[in-house]
Write an enzyme that holds these catalytic residues in place. Structure first.
Site, PDB file in Angstrom:
ATOM      1  N   GLY A 140       0.811  -1.222   0.000  1.00  0.00           N
ATOM      2  CA  GLY A 140       0.000   0.000   0.000  1.00  0.00           C
ATOM      3  C   GLY A 140       0.845   1.273   0.000  1.00  0.00           C
ATOM      4  N   ASP A 158      -7.373   0.689   6.138  1.00  0.00           N
ATOM      5  CA  ASP A 158      -8.013  -0.383   6.912  1.00  0.00           C
ATOM      6  C   ASP A 158      -6.922  -1.373   7.309  1.00  0.00           C
ATOM      7  OD1 ASP A 158      -9.654  -2.230   8.019  1.00  0.00           O
ATOM      8  OD2 ASP A 158     -10.689  -2.782   6.171  1.00  0.00           O
ATOM      9  N   CYS A 159      -6.086  -0.932   8.240  1.00  0.00           N
ATOM     10  CA  CYS A 159      -4.868  -1.699   8.536  1.00  0.00           C
ATOM     11  C   CYS A 159      -4.925  -2.364   9.910  1.00  0.00           C
ATOM     12  CB  CYS A 159      -3.669  -0.761   8.482  1.00  0.00           C
ATOM     13  SG  CYS A 159      -3.787   0.591   9.660  1.00  0.00           S
TER      14      CYS A 159
HETATM   15  N1  SPD Z   1      -6.965  -4.230  16.869  1.00  0.00           N
HETATM   16  C1  SPD Z   1      -7.346  -4.509  15.549  1.00  0.00           C
HETATM   17  C2  SPD Z   1      -7.301  -3.352  14.638  1.00  0.00           C
HETATM   18  C3  SPD Z   1      -7.623  -3.839  13.281  1.00  0.00           C
HETATM   19  C4  SPD Z   1      -8.221  -2.856  12.407  1.00  0.00           C
HETATM   20  N2  SPD Z   1      -8.441  -3.390  11.090  1.00  0.00           N
HETATM   21  C5  SPD Z   1      -9.336  -4.453  11.018  1.00  0.00           C
HETATM   22  C6  SPD Z   1      -9.537  -4.923   9.637  1.00  0.00           C
HETATM   23  C7  SPD Z   1     -10.962  -5.150   9.347  1.00  0.00           C
HETATM   24  N3  SPD Z   1     -11.259  -4.956   7.983  1.00  0.00           N
END
Ligand code: SPD
Length: 287
Positions: A140, A158-159
């Site tokens: 990314g 969305d990590c």
């Molecule tokens: N503590 C977990 C944080 C994760 C955030 N991303 C989640 C991915 C869902 N699509």
């Protein structure tokens, strides 16, 4: 014979956040350990490198809050970038908007997509077959660095939580590149961790976005599966943010189809910043 139930825990600051169930998959991809467990209450849940990512029961708490504050304020044909999001939940929520013309989903780990398509079908749902969605298996950060100026109307980060592997997605240099590739009033939306269990990184994200963008706002809600439950999402723009102002018919329809998000819920969620976070943001001591 009864299935053997196992506990899978996320260890965090001397606590553990666990689900018991049947392990459906445990494998290592090129990048991380991937586990899928089936729990009676949460349904199927995905864990990456020891951290809960999503579950079929509670994923809407997360994905609806990441997507709708941003997209309900963009009233034009839009080109979207999703960084990460390999379970498909963010793409599914974006595709509810008819004015989204094209989504580039850039996920570094192909296995996360494969596993999600196999075990978490309801999370990605029809997104996987929607012609507007193109999946790129790529880094990314590199994608953003190589993109042309002003091409995306919204970027969703969305990590996972910061780790050796994902740290780069929380750096000022990355946010600056995101800003460069956003259109004039484009919106960056990122999950911004927990003000409780990830307080330092939460403060860092808010301070960075405030410094780099013209406007930024943070909302708080909960994701039952994540450490401490309370979670946050931050929105930033090089223009003036005017979240959820396109109160048009389509947004009302989308609101009806959501499990968690609605315009009223959102109004409250943007006023939920805990006082200790306000104080730290206002303090001159930069951590
Ligand atoms: N503590 C977990 C944080 C994760 C955030 N991303 C989640 C991915 C869902 N699509």
């Amino acid at each position: 014979m009864k299935d053997i139930l196992t506990w899978i825990d996320e260890y965090h600051q001397g606590s553990r956040f666990g689900l018991s169930g049947k392990i459906l998959l445990k494998q290592n991809s090129k990048y991380q350990e991937i586990i899928i467990i089936e729990n009676d209450y949460y349904g199927k849940a995905l864990m990456l490198d020891g951290c809960w990512m999503t579950s079929s029961r509670d994923e809407k708490y997360y994905h609806e809050c990441l997507v709708h504050p941003a997209l309900s304020s963009i009233d034009k044909k839009s080109h979207i970038l999703i960084i990460g999001g390999g379970d498909g939940g963010t793409a599914r929520e974006c595709l509810k908007y008819s004015r989204i013309e094209k989504i580039d989903l850039v996920e570094i780990d192909e296995e996360v997509i494969k596993v999600s398509k196999t075990f978490l079908q309801e999370v990605g749902g029809k997104a996987w077959s929607d012609k507007r969605l193109t999946i790129y298996i790529d880094d990314g950060v590199k994608w953003v660095e190589e993109a042309k100026d002003s091409v995306y109307d919204a970027i969703f980060i969305d990590c996972s939580d910061p780790s050796e592997f994902s740290n780069v997605l929380f750096k000022d240099s990355f946010y600056k590149e995101c800003k460069r590739i956003l259109t004039k009033n484009g919106i960056l939306a990122t999950q911004s961790e927990s003000p409780e269990s990830f307080k330092n990184i939460h403060i860092h994200i808010l301070k960075s976005l405030k410094k780099i963008f013209k406007s930024s706002e943070t909302m708080y809600s909960f994701v039952p599966l994540y450490p401490s439950g309370i979670w946050s999402w931050t929105f930033a723009s090089k223009g003036q943010l005017n979240l959820s102002t396109t109160n048009i018919k389509e947004v009302m329809k989308i609101e009806k189809g959501c499990d968690i998000w609605n315009l009223n819920f959102q109004k409250g969620a943007f006023k939920m910043m805990p006082n200790k976070i306000i104080k730290e943001l206002n303090s001159k001591n930069v951590k």
